[in-house]
Enzyme design. Structure first.
Site, mmCIF file in Angstrom:
data_model
loop_
_atom_site.group_PDB
_atom_site.id
_atom_site.type_symbol
_atom_site.label_atom_id
_atom_site.label_comp_id
_atom_site.label_asym_id
_atom_site.label_seq_id
_atom_site.Cartn_x
_atom_site.Cartn_y
_atom_site.Cartn_z
ATOM 1 N N SER A 1 0.922 -1.433 0.283
ATOM 2 C CA SER A 1 -0.170 0.137 -0.447
ATOM 3 C C SER A 1 0.391 0.964 -0.478
ATOM 4 C CB SER A 1 -0.747 0.291 0.753
ATOM 5 O OG SER A 1 -2.082 1.120 0.997
ATOM 6 N N HIS B 1 -2.149 -1.172 -5.291
ATOM 7 C CA HIS B 1 -4.003 -0.601 -5.404
ATOM 8 C C HIS B 1 -4.147 -0.040 -4.995
ATOM 9 C CE1 HIS B 1 -4.801 0.496 -1.429
ATOM 10 N NE2 HIS B 1 -3.648 -0.010 -0.672
#
Length: 137
Positions: free
Chosen positions: A87, A110
């Site tokens: 992340s 993501h």
């Protein structure tokens, strides 16, 4: 503050940073990597830096700040992902002059996410904000 990073000064005047923990704009529980404290410690030394990353990610604004600090740093930055750079931690990892990953490490990239509550106007604002974050990172 209980932080999840640790600086080590090496004999050859380089520094090693171990970054293990959640990246956050503010320290809510006392265990996040906060940009202000990070900047203070980054700028207390000179020379090349090797960063070992094992982080589940966190706040993308804080990660963006840390990325920018590392990009502006005068020495070379070598990033070694020895656990995971997930992340927001993947954003920080991209600040390396060289980025290396262990064969057993993970990187997770993501789309940004958030929590929102409110009426349709508030939901549209949240969508616009997420689109802007996605574009920036």
């Amino acid at each position: 503050m209980n932080k999840f990073w640790n600086w080590v000064r090496n004999e050859d005047n380089t520094r090693t940073l171990f970054l293990d923990g959640v990246i956050a704009e503010e320290s809510w529980w006392g265990d996040e990597v906060t940009p202000r404290a990070f900047r203070d410690e980054l700028n207390t030394g000179k020379g090349d830096v090797t960063i070992f990353i094992n982080s589940p990610g966190g706040d993308c604004v804080a990660a963006s700040q840390i990325y920018t600090m590392l990009m502006e740093y005068k020495g070379n930055i070598t990033v070694k992902i020895d656990g995971m750079a997930a992340s927001a931690a993947s954003v920080i990892a991209m600040a390396g002059t060289q980025v290396l990953m262990s064969p057993t490490s993970l990187m997770m990239i993501h789309n940004p996410l958030t929590f929102a509550i409110g009426d349709s106007d508030e939901m549209r604002k949240a969508i616009e904000m997420l689109d802007e974050f996605k574009e920036s990172i």
